[in-house]
Design a protein around this motif. Structure first.
Motif, short mmCIF file in Angstrom:
data_model
loop_
_atom_site.label_atom_id
_atom_site.label_comp_id
_atom_site.label_asym_id
_atom_site.label_seq_id
_atom_site.Cartn_x
_atom_site.Cartn_y
_atom_site.Cartn_z
N MET A 77 57.82 48.94 28.60
CA MET A 77 58.07 50.54 28.66
C MET A 77 56.48 51.51 29.15
O MET A 77 56.63 52.45 30.12
CB MET A 77 58.18 51.08 26.85
N LYS A 78 56.10 50.60 28.76
CA LYS A 78 54.59 51.20 29.06
C LYS A 78 54.18 51.30 31.00
O LYS A 78 53.95 52.47 31.54
CB LYS A 78 53.62 50.82 29.47
N GLY A 79 55.21 50.05 31.93
CA GLY A 79 54.66 50.05 32.97
C GLY A 79 56.14 51.07 33.75
O GLY A 79 55.92 51.33 34.64
N TYR A 80 57.07 51.32 32.62
CA TYR A 80 58.27 52.55 33.82
C TYR A 80 57.21 53.60 33.58
O TYR A 80 57.64 54.13 34.49
CB TYR A 80 59.45 51.97 33.11
N LEU A 81 56.87 53.74 32.72
CA LEU A 81 56.87 55.23 32.38
C LEU A 81 55.09 55.84 33.20
O LEU A 81 55.18 56.66 33.45
CB LEU A 81 56.06 55.29 30.88
N GLU A 82 54.09 54.08 33.34
CA GLU A 82 52.90 54.88 34.41
C GLU A 82 53.85 54.50 36.25
O GLU A 82 53.39 55.83 36.43
CB GLU A 82 52.28 53.43 34.19
N ALA A 83 54.46 54.24 36.00
CA ALA A 83 55.85 54.56 37.83
C ALA A 83 56.04 56.10 37.52
O ALA A 83 56.66 56.41 38.99
CB ALA A 83 57.13 53.08 37.80
N PHE A 84 57.16 56.56 37.05
CA PHE A 84 57.51 57.43 36.68
C PHE A 84 56.63 58.74 37.04
O PHE A 84 56.51 59.34 37.66
CB PHE A 84 58.36 57.60 35.55
N HIS A 85 55.12 58.77 35.82
CA HIS A 85 54.06 60.32 36.18
C HIS A 85 53.77 59.83 37.88
O HIS A 85 53.84 60.44 38.34
CB HIS A 85 53.38 59.49 35.56
N HIS A 86 53.50 58.25 38.12
CA HIS A 86 53.27 58.29 39.19
C HIS A 86 53.79 58.88 40.61
O HIS A 86 53.34 59.56 41.72
CB HIS A 86 52.66 56.43 40.02
N LEU A 87 55.04 58.44 40.47
CA LEU A 87 55.88 59.13 41.44
C LEU A 87 56.30 60.48 41.36
O LEU A 87 57.05 61.38 42.52
CB LEU A 87 57.90 58.11 41.59
N PHE A 88 55.74 60.52 39.93
CA PHE A 88 56.46 62.55 39.95
C PHE A 88 55.53 63.43 40.57
O PHE A 88 55.08 64.43 41.35
CB PHE A 88 56.29 62.62 38.08
N GLU A 89 53.84 62.86 40.55
CA GLU A 89 52.45 63.15 41.16
C GLU A 89 53.10 63.08 43.11
O GLU A 89 52.12 64.25 43.34
CB GLU A 89 51.46 62.48 40.61
N THR A 90 53.67 62.12 43.48
CA THR A 90 54.32 62.31 44.61
C THR A 90 55.44 63.66 45.36
O THR A 90 55.76 62.99 46.22
CB THR A 90 53.95 60.98 44.95
N SER A 91 55.77 64.06 44.45
CA SER A 91 57.10 65.01 44.10
C SER A 91 58.17 64.02 44.81
O SER A 91 59.21 64.83 45.23
CB SER A 91 56.91 65.99 45.67
N ALA A 92 58.08 62.93 44.52
CA ALA A 92 59.66 61.99 44.36
C ALA A 92 59.78 62.27 43.18
O ALA A 92 59.96 61.21 42.29
CB ALA A 92 59.23 60.50 44.53
N TRP A 93 61.17 63.33 43.32
CA TRP A 93 61.54 63.79 42.16
C TRP A 93 63.01 62.50 41.53
O TRP A 93 63.49 62.49 40.39
CB TRP A 93 61.53 65.32 41.75
N ASN A 94 63.26 63.06 42.78
CA ASN A 94 64.96 61.87 42.58
C ASN A 94 63.97 60.48 42.17
O ASN A 94 65.17 59.79 41.59
CB ASN A 94 65.94 61.86 43.54
N GLN A 95 63.37 59.63 42.88
CA GLN A 95 63.40 58.64 42.72
C GLN A 95 62.54 58.54 41.43
O GLN A 95 62.72 57.25 40.43
CB GLN A 95 62.29 58.16 43.90
N ALA A 96 61.72 59.26 40.85
CA ALA A 96 61.30 59.40 39.34
C ALA A 96 62.06 59.94 38.69
O ALA A 96 62.27 58.49 37.71
CB ALA A 96 60.63 60.61 39.52
N LEU A 97 63.13 60.12 39.02
CA LEU A 97 64.74 60.80 38.13
C LEU A 97 65.15 58.76 38.05
O LEU A 97 65.94 58.58 36.75
CB LEU A 97 65.70 61.12 37.90
N LYS A 98 65.05 58.06 38.66
CA LYS A 98 66.13 56.46 39.03
C LYS A 98 64.35 55.72 38.12
O LYS A 98 65.74 55.32 37.08
CB LYS A 98 65.82 56.13 40.20
N ILE A 99 63.47 56.37 38.05
CA ILE A 99 63.08 54.94 36.72
C ILE A 99 63.77 55.13 35.01
O ILE A 99 63.73 54.28 34.89
CB ILE A 99 61.50 55.41 37.10
N VAL A 100 63.74 57.12 34.79
CA VAL A 100 63.72 57.78 33.75
C VAL A 100 65.37 57.20 33.58
O VAL A 100 65.83 56.80 32.13
CB VAL A 100 63.91 59.24 33.42
#
Length: 324
Positions: A1-24
């Protein structure tokens, strides 16, 4: 779970919103193939999820319609869990409008189910039934077993509140049968809890307590905190009712000891995760017991706390009777 959330925050900060939502929305195999954000919801991280969804609201125009729908539906679930029913309806209605533009209408069914829960909590049974029946039709059409189980269970709850107990039990037993064929143990737990309420309405208290205990066991096993609080609350209410029926006379504090234990456990969990409607419902049931015991100070304390919550949320105090 921690790995998924770290990946999400990284993608969000780079404005890759749709990719971040794929993680979610990734399916978590170890938790009944539940999507990540739904699993966090089941664990009771409502405030954290609300902050998480809020981050996306300013970027809705940049998101694909599918993800917009998921975001608004998720925000509706969080608002409902926290007791903000007007906000929940607003989010669900926006999500529903978007979902009806998508080729896959399974999201539409889930949103209708959520909207029905809000109307049910407000005691608006006609609108609740309308939502559940639409949800059920979509679930049958798509052979969505989880959707079928949820709609049948919630229709059963409405019939239970209308004191149509035989009809409620029929729907809830079918919901239980279907849910036991899927990996979604929370659905099985909810069906057991609903059956318990129907049997309690029929004054078949032994069976009601048995189902409440099974509901509690499942929710504890899968770490569904809101479900655990609900099961504890309803178990406490039923045990208190049984004591009153058995004795048919003035009771002492020790007679209510088991019921009070479950209700105070439910109160603790409700406050920890912020489920205000359940908290207010527990407080009102504590008020009833302490009133019967003649504990005037505790009656005043708990009733004032319940009133404070319902006033904050803008919900009439009497609406809580519809929650069981």
């Amino acid at each position: 779970m921690k790995g998924y959330l770290e990946a999400f925050h990284h993608l969000f900060e780079t404005s890759a919103w749709n990719q971040a939502l794929k993680i979610v929305t990734i399916n978590i195999m170890n938790y009944g193939n539940n999507q990540l954000h739904n699993q966090l919801f089941d664990w009771g991280y409502y405030r954290e999820i609300a902050a998480f969804y809020q981050r996306f609201l300013d970027y809705l125009e940049n998101l694909a319609p599918y993800y917009k729908t998921i975001l608004l539906y998720g925000m509706g679930k969080v608002h409902y869990a926290l007791g903000y029913l007007t906000k929940a309806i607003n989010c669900y209605q926006q999500a529903l409008e978007l979902a009806r533009t998508l080729p896959d209408n399974q999201q539409e069914g889930a949103i209708l189910n959520g909207l029905g829960l809000v109307y049910f909590s407000l005691g608006n049974y006609t609108q609740a039934i309308n939502c559940y029946e639409q949800d059920l039709a979509i679930a049958w059409k798509n052979d969505n077993r989880q959707g079928q189980a949820a709609a049948l269970n919630n229709l059963g709850l409405v019939f239970c509140k209308q004191e149509k107990f035989c009809k409620a039990i029929k729907y809830q037993k079918e919901s239980l049968r279907i849910s036991r064929q899927s990996p979604d143990h929370s659905a099985e737990g909810r069906a057991l809890g609903s059956l318990a309420q129907a049997y309690s309405g029929c004054k078949k208290y032994d069976r009601a307590i048995e189902y409440h205990q099974q509901h509690l066991t499942i929710m504890r096993r899968i770490e569904n905190r809101a479900g655990e609080a609900e099961a504890l609350c309803n178990l406490g209410i039923t045990i208190a009712t049984v004591k009153e029926v058995e004795f048919n006379q003035a009771l002492k504090t020790e007679d209510y000891s088991e019921a009070l234990k479950y209700l105070h456990e439910a109160l603790k969990i409700s406050r920890e995760i912020g489920i205000r409607l359940t908290e207010a419902n527990v407080l009102l049931n504590l008020t009833v017991i302490y009133q019967r015991l003649g504990e005037r100070n505790l009656v005043f304390k708990y009733c004032q706390q319940a009133l404070s919550i319902t006033s904050e949320l803008g919900i009439p105090l009497e609406s809580l009777k519809h929650l069981g």
